[in-house]
Write a protein that holds these residues in place. Structure first.
Motif, short mmCIF file in Angstrom:
data_model
loop_
_atom_site.label_atom_id
_atom_site.label_comp_id
_atom_site.label_asym_id
_atom_site.label_seq_id
_atom_site.Cartn_x
_atom_site.Cartn_y
_atom_site.Cartn_z
N ARG A 39 34.04 26.69 30.50
CA ARG A 39 34.88 26.43 31.49
C ARG A 39 35.99 27.55 31.78
O ARG A 39 36.82 27.41 32.45
N SER A 40 35.71 28.58 31.20
CA SER A 40 36.45 29.59 31.21
C SER A 40 36.44 30.51 32.61
O SER A 40 35.24 30.21 33.13
N PHE A 41 37.39 31.07 33.05
CA PHE A 41 37.15 31.70 34.29
C PHE A 41 35.89 32.96 34.64
O PHE A 41 35.38 32.68 35.48
N PRO A 42 35.59 33.43 33.45
CA PRO A 42 34.45 34.59 33.58
C PRO A 42 33.25 33.39 33.94
O PRO A 42 32.22 34.01 34.31
N ALA A 43 33.18 32.41 33.08
CA ALA A 43 32.13 31.52 33.22
C ALA A 43 31.95 30.94 34.61
O ALA A 43 30.82 31.03 35.31
N VAL A 44 32.93 30.63 35.33
CA VAL A 44 33.23 30.12 36.68
C VAL A 44 32.59 31.32 37.40
O VAL A 44 31.76 30.92 38.54
N TYR A 45 33.19 32.57 37.30
CA TYR A 45 32.78 33.73 38.16
C TYR A 45 31.10 33.91 38.01
O TYR A 45 30.34 34.02 39.02
N GLY A 46 30.43 33.69 36.81
CA GLY A 46 29.04 33.75 36.52
C GLY A 46 28.29 32.69 37.50
O GLY A 46 27.21 33.18 37.86
N MET A 47 29.03 31.37 37.57
CA MET A 47 28.19 30.43 38.32
C MET A 47 28.26 30.57 39.86
O MET A 47 27.41 30.35 40.47
N ALA A 48 29.36 31.35 40.13
CA ALA A 48 29.36 31.84 41.58
C ALA A 48 28.28 32.70 42.01
O ALA A 48 27.88 32.76 43.08
N ALA A 104 32.11 30.72 48.70
CA ALA A 104 32.12 30.43 47.30
C ALA A 104 32.62 31.52 46.53
O ALA A 104 33.48 31.62 45.45
N LEU A 105 32.06 32.79 46.60
CA LEU A 105 32.41 34.15 45.74
C LEU A 105 33.83 34.63 46.17
O LEU A 105 34.63 34.73 45.28
N ALA A 106 34.13 34.41 47.40
CA ALA A 106 35.52 34.67 47.89
C ALA A 106 36.49 33.85 47.30
O ALA A 106 37.59 34.33 46.75
N ILE A 107 36.25 32.64 47.25
CA ILE A 107 37.07 31.63 46.79
C ILE A 107 37.50 31.83 45.27
O ILE A 107 38.60 31.65 44.82
N VAL A 108 36.36 31.95 44.41
CA VAL A 108 36.26 32.28 42.93
C VAL A 108 37.43 33.47 42.86
O VAL A 108 38.00 33.64 41.85
N ILE A 109 37.06 34.74 43.61
CA ILE A 109 37.94 35.75 43.69
C ILE A 109 39.32 35.57 43.70
O ILE A 109 40.25 35.90 42.99
N VAL A 120 40.85 32.63 43.57
CA VAL A 120 41.62 31.94 42.15
C VAL A 120 41.79 33.04 41.09
O VAL A 120 42.88 32.76 40.57
N GLY A 121 40.82 33.89 40.87
CA GLY A 121 41.16 34.86 39.76
C GLY A 121 42.20 35.68 40.09
O GLY A 121 43.01 36.02 38.95
N LYS A 163 43.62 37.28 36.75
CA LYS A 163 42.67 37.58 36.01
C LYS A 163 41.86 38.61 36.54
O LYS A 163 40.74 39.03 35.87
N MET A 164 42.27 39.16 37.67
CA MET A 164 41.29 40.25 38.43
C MET A 164 42.16 41.17 38.83
O MET A 164 43.38 41.01 39.15
N THR A 165 41.61 42.32 39.03
CA THR A 165 42.17 43.46 39.56
C THR A 165 41.10 44.38 40.43
O THR A 165 40.12 44.15 40.40
N PHE A 166 41.77 45.33 41.49
CA PHE A 166 40.97 45.92 42.57
C PHE A 166 40.82 47.12 42.08
O PHE A 166 41.53 48.03 41.72
N LYS A 167 39.45 47.66 41.98
CA LYS A 167 39.03 49.15 41.81
C LYS A 167 37.76 49.38 42.29
O LYS A 167 36.66 48.63 42.30
N LEU A 168 37.99 50.16 43.59
CA LEU A 168 36.64 50.57 44.33
C LEU A 168 36.23 51.77 43.82
O LEU A 168 36.57 52.88 43.78
N ASP A 169 34.73 51.82 43.23
CA ASP A 169 34.13 52.64 42.71
C ASP A 169 33.38 53.42 43.64
O ASP A 169 33.11 53.14 44.87
#
Length: 416
Positions: free
Chosen positions: A5-14, A35-40, A42-43, A48-54
């Motif tokens: 139920r942790s956020f990394p797992a929810v991200y994996g589900m997306a 769905a991916l945009a919504i999860v991001i 929420v993050g 729980k997330m940061t932006f880094k363009l590689d």
């Protein structure tokens, strides 16, 4: 394994949901993006997330922008508009995946989702083939596009070989439920299905991949000399494997004969081809014409203009019937070079080089698998001209950057 139920797992589900929609229900892929945009979102809200363009993500975005700029030179605005829309994944997915988790990602449900998608795809394929067979269709029902009817066989081969990589990855990482008693037969099914797709590029890549893995195992077990001897024997084993498959052996024999005739007099060979042609003949003709066009227009002909330019050049070579088919170059590097010039081609090649560099830097073998698969298949097909290739390759490459991010986070934690 982290709490499901942790956020990394929810991200994996997306990620898993995105895989299922892309492979099984491509018409609903927009739901995967949402769905991916919504999860991001929420993050970001939960910090729980940061932006880094590689660099790799930036290259995809740059490739899209070049296509967009070259659309200003199109003589076919409707076609160019459709291409620009289809290639939106080049900019949307890199941006979405540039939002990185601050903690290590949990890939479990992403892997399960991709394997589930491939499983559903195979159930559909075999179900359709058996239905065709029992209605009098014969053995042809289990081959090529009759078997891989949802996606072009070349793209299905990509899904299958990456699923093989995920099975091995899951077992080596000791993920929950990844046991040999079902992994081995599943690998066998994926291998058989890859053969049934009858994609020559897909089969050559698969056998080449197996050869490389065998050489690595020999090197680890018996050392350098045994590996060198095996490497010498590998091409012969690969050849025997290819000629043991009747349909592929026929393509191989034809390809050798066509190559000999082409080298004697390329222009005479092209003019002598009469439609209908074999797949190998079509490729030789299209590669030759495309190479000439690329030399004539090094800065590109403009987004959406490739079909028109190739048609005109085919007509000049008395290939009027082939010209009516409006085939693409059957080579993504030629396709990109003709359409958006050497600048676009350089960006595409740089994506491959940077992807390989990242693979070795972070020991990200799944990325090496998908990058090498893209580069190899792109020699035989315009892999980024269909939605199946555009979305899946961009998705997998960008998603696998998270694996590299995990490695980076591990190093940082170890140093602390």
């Amino acid at each position: 394994m982290e709490n499901n139920r942790s956020f990394p797992a929810v991200y994996g589900m997306a990620l898993g949901l995105f895989s299922i929609l892309t492979i099984v229900l491509p018409k609903l892929i927009v739901l995967g993006f949402v769905a991916l945009a919504i999860v991001i979102g929420v993050g970001l809200y939960k910090r729980k997330m940061t932006f880094k363009l590689d660099v790799l993500s930036g290259l995809f975005i740059a490739l899209y922008l070049v296509y967009l700029i070259y659309a200003a030179f199109t003589r076919h605005p409707d076609l160019a508009g459709r291409y620009i829309e289809n290639k939106l994944s080049f900019i949307v997915l890199p941006i979405l995946f540039s939002f990185r988790l601050k903690e290590k990602a949990n890939f479990y449900w992403g892997i399960v989702g991709f394997l589930a998608a491939v499983s559903i795809l195979l159930i559909q394929s075999f179900g359709s083939s058996f239905s065709c067979y029992f209605n009098g269709g014969g053995k042809a029902c289990f081959l090529a596009s009759a078997f891989s009817y949802q996606h072009h066989p070349s793209y299905t081969s990509v899904f299958l070989v990456f699923a093989m990589g995920l099975l091995i990855y899951g077992y080596r990482q000791q993920l929950r439920g990844f046991r040999l008693f079902w992994i081995i037969p599943f690998l066998g099914l994926l291998f058989i299905s890859s053969i049934l797709c009858l994609s020559l590029a897909g089969i050559l890549f698969l056998f080449g991949l197996i050869a490389v893995l065998v050489l690595v195992l020999i090197y680890k077990k018996w050392g350098k000399l045994a590996c060198i001897l095996a490497a010498v024997a590998a091409p012969f084993a690969l050849y025997l494997s290819i000629v043991s498959i009747p349909q592929v052996e026929g393509e191989w024999t034809n390809a050798k004969w066509y190559a000999d005739e082409y080298l004697k007099d390329s222009e005479a060979f092209i003019k002598a081809r009469k439609y209908p042609m074999s797949g190998t003949e079509v490729r030789i003709v299209m590669w030759t014409v495309s190479t000439k066009v690329l030399k004539k227009y090094p800065l590109g002909v403009g987004t959406g203009n490739v079909d028109e330019v190739l048609t005109n050049n085919l007509n000049k070579l008395d290939q009027k019937e082939l010209a009516k088919k409006e085939y693409n170059p059957h080579n993504q590097f030629l396709q990109t070079g003709i359409e958006i010039g050497w600048i676009g081609l350089l960006i595409l090649l740089t994506i491959v080089v940077v992807g390989v560099y990242y693979s070795y830097k972070f020991k990200n073998w799944l990325m090496l698998l998908i990058i090498s698969n893209f580069a190899f298949n792109s020699l035989f097909e315009s892999m980024l001209q269909r939605q199946s290739g555009i979305v899946v390759y961009t998705f997998l490459i960008c998603a696998l950057l998270i694996v590299s991010n995990n490695s980076l986070l591990t190093r940082q934690n170890d140093s602390n």
